[in-house]
Design a protein around this motif. Structure first.
Motif, short mmCIF file in Angstrom:
data_model
loop_
_atom_site.label_atom_id
_atom_site.label_comp_id
_atom_site.label_asym_id
_atom_site.label_seq_id
_atom_site.Cartn_x
_atom_site.Cartn_y
_atom_site.Cartn_z
N GLN A 1 0.83 -1.20 0.00
CA GLN A 1 0.00 0.00 0.00
C GLN A 1 0.86 1.26 0.00
O GLN A 1 0.61 2.21 -0.74
N SER B 1 -9.23 -3.16 -2.37
CA SER B 1 -8.49 -1.90 -2.30
C SER B 1 -7.47 -1.75 -3.43
O SER B 1 -6.70 -0.81 -3.43
N ILE C 1 -4.67 -3.49 -4.23
CA ILE C 1 -3.30 -3.54 -3.72
C ILE C 1 -2.63 -4.81 -4.24
O ILE C 1 -3.18 -5.91 -4.07
#
Length: 580
Positions: A65, A94, A96
């Motif tokens: 991240q 997300s 990632i």
């Protein structure tokens, strides 16, 4: 340098090196020994040892991240890999690039009652963008294969090698280009600890990735016309990496008289003209006698969104009920129809989009922004007045803590109450804010923050609640805690958010099964993991301890703030009544 003598292990390590994947988080085990040996004996790789697999995966996620590049997490066979799943799901939602590597037992060892064996192939496929199930080498442990797995010999080692090379290449390509988690499962037969100084497979040259091609098939003239003619535009920004939106773009958006721009704490966007506390606008309308009229005044003609997932439940409920005529989402990868009214997915970056659109002559004029700016100014004044009236509580603590964070810090927010309280207060624009909002779980906040801190040029602060902290306390069980790592633990002795949600009742069952009240302290955990420990139980102690907490030290620090469990929800709900 040293390599495992197993070709599949060599192939994976050489591919990682050629693609520049250099950060490897390893959970100890025996079946993954061929990879552990190959990674740790090669100075190209940065290897990190994390015992708890769930923590290891979130630690790797935090690194990925922060770096915005693939990071690998490696485990042994059996249930170990299943502990990676919460972080894998977070990475999936997300965007990632987490690379999961699981060592496996040979297929002829599965489902026969052998130890540490489960069905590992494709077990993560619902939440990864690629699953590579490698084949077992037939040149290694050949006598064992002849005895138990003769069917493997239908293919030559050359065919196995070609298949494995292709699968690894595909998995890495997806991780890099799609910014997505991938899974590589590798079966190994014993012996596992053989070593060679030179790999038996051909060395790989460094590979260069093709950049992902983005389609630009939009009718920009029509989009610009719609933008210019919309008298009520709302921009809503979710999770967004720090420093990704150019100042020139922010200024143009701030100057548009027909645009209300709502930011969340996780958006990392700041401007005096933006609206930083969405719930402080929505909540007074919900309580107003003119609710429908005001919501109609707030309803946008054009809703434009970018960034990740939205925290505020109130804005989601509002936009689902009072839907705009059009909803455009800007993202190079995907567009969630969060409000059930998505009309366009624009697959370019937000900077390029706004440079193409904003700045056109605005033909529609309205009081949209100025009206809601007056409302914003009112609630900001009332918030200050409310803070002077209330006793020591979560609400007051968050005000003090957020105001007191030194400039430039990297701030990680735990989920549940923590991120929601943080939404109510402005963050300094120098702070870089992160939170695991892909699945919004409390399970890995500490581990993610520790992993992210490894390569951060700035100190890291984790702002967390008690349940999230104790749940992930193994996140501190490692050797990588920096002296400038800080934790603020707001301990209200339970899941305080459940006292805010509908259904709260003052019964023993509620306290036990929802709020999960407790009397735990972090003092002994802090001592065990080598933290300097501070505690505050009132406002004076909090103010006195803040300077010491952020002062330079040789060890990380934890500040535990105790707040009144049965009062916090009343003060928070009272805030929305007060500003209404």
């Amino acid at each position: 340098m040293m390599y495992s003598d197993i070709p599949a292990a060599q192939t994976l390590v050489l591919n990682f090196r050629s693609r520049g994947v250099k950060n490897i988080v390893i959970s100890p085990g025996s079946r993954n020994a061929p990879l552990t040996i190959s990674f740790t004996k090669n100075p190209f790789f940065n290897c990190y040892s994390i015992v708890d697999e769930r923590c290891a995966a979130f630690f790797a996620l935090g690194m990925a991240q922060h770096l915005q590049e693939p990071v690998a997490v490696l485990c042994s066979s059996g249930s170990a890999m299943l502990n990676f799943y919460p972080a894998v799901a977070e990475a999936f939602y997300s965007d990632i690039p987490l690379i999961v590597i699981s060592a496996d037992r040979p297929a002829y060892r599965i489902d026969i009652g052998d130890g540490q064996t489960i069905r590992q192939e494709n077990v993560l496929e619902k939440h990864t963008s690629y699953s590579a199930n490698l084949k077992q080498d037939v040149s290694h442990a050949r006598n064992t294969i002849l005895k138990f797995g003769k069917s493997l010999l239908r293919e030559s080692q050359e065919e196995v090698q070609s298949f494995n090379q292709t699968e690894i290449d595909r998995a890495l390509t997806v991780a890099f280009l799609e910014k997505a988690p991938v899974h590589i499962n590798i079966p190994f037969e014993e012996p596992l600890y053989g070593r060679v100084e030179e790999p038996s497979i051909e060395r790989l040259d460094e590979k260069k990735f093709l950049t992902k091609s983005l389609s630009d098939n939009q009718d920009w003239e029509e989009l610009a016309k719609t933008w210019a003619n919309s008298s009520r535009k709302m921009i809503l920004v979710g999770v967004n990496q720090p420093n990704t939106i150019e100042d020139e773009v922010l200024q143009k958006l701030a100057n548009d008289p027909n645009t209300v721009l709502f930011t969340e704490t996780t958006s990392n966007l700041h401007h005096p003209e933006f609206f930083e506390s969405i719930d402080s606008i929505i909540a007074p309308i919900e309580k107003s006698g003119k609710k429908n009229t005001l919501f109609e005044q707030l309803r946008p003609e054009l809703l434009l969104t970018f960034g990740g997932l939205i925290v505020s439940k109130k804005i989601k409920a509002f936009l689902r009920e009072y839907t705009p005529k059009e909803h455009w989402h800007i993202d190079t990868k995907k567009a969630n129809d969060t409000f059930y009214c998505l009309t366009k997915h624009i697959t370019i970056g937000p900077n390029l989009f706004f440079k193409k659109i904003v700045g056109q002559d605005v033909t529609a004029q309205s009081e949209y922004k100025s009206f809601w700016e007056r409302k914003k100014n009112q609630y900001e004044k009332k918030r200050d007045a409310y803070l002077k009236e209330i006793p020591f509580s979560d609400f007051k603590v968050f005000d003090h803590i957020i105001k007191g964070i030194p400039k430039g810090y990297q701030v990680h927010l735990a989920n549940s109450s923590t991120v929601r309280y943080a939404q109510l207060f402005p963050m300094d624009r120098s702070l870089k804010v992160f939170c695991n909002r892909g699945t919004s779980g409390i399970d890995g906040s500490t581990s993610t923050a520790v992993g992210s801190s490894i390569f951060s040029a700035e100190p890291t602060l984790l702002l967390t609640g008690d349940l999230s902290f104790f749940y992930d306390s193994n996140g501190l069980w490692n050797q990588y805690l920096r002296p400038d790592f800080r934790i603020v633990l707001i301990n209200n002795s339970g899941g305080g958010i459940f006292r805010i949600l509908p259904g709260k009742e003052d019964t023993k069952e509620f306290e036990t099964f929802f709020e999960t009240s407790h009397g735990l302290s972090a003092k002994h955990l802090a001592e065990m993991y080598g933290f300097d420990y501070l505690v505050a139980e009132n406002e004076d102690e909090l103010l006195k301890g803040s300077n010491e907490f952020y002062a330079t030290s040789d060890r990380p620090k934890l500040l535990e703030i105790r707040t009144p469990r049965e009062l916090n929800n009343k003060i928070l709900l009272g805030y929305f009544d007060f500003i209404s």
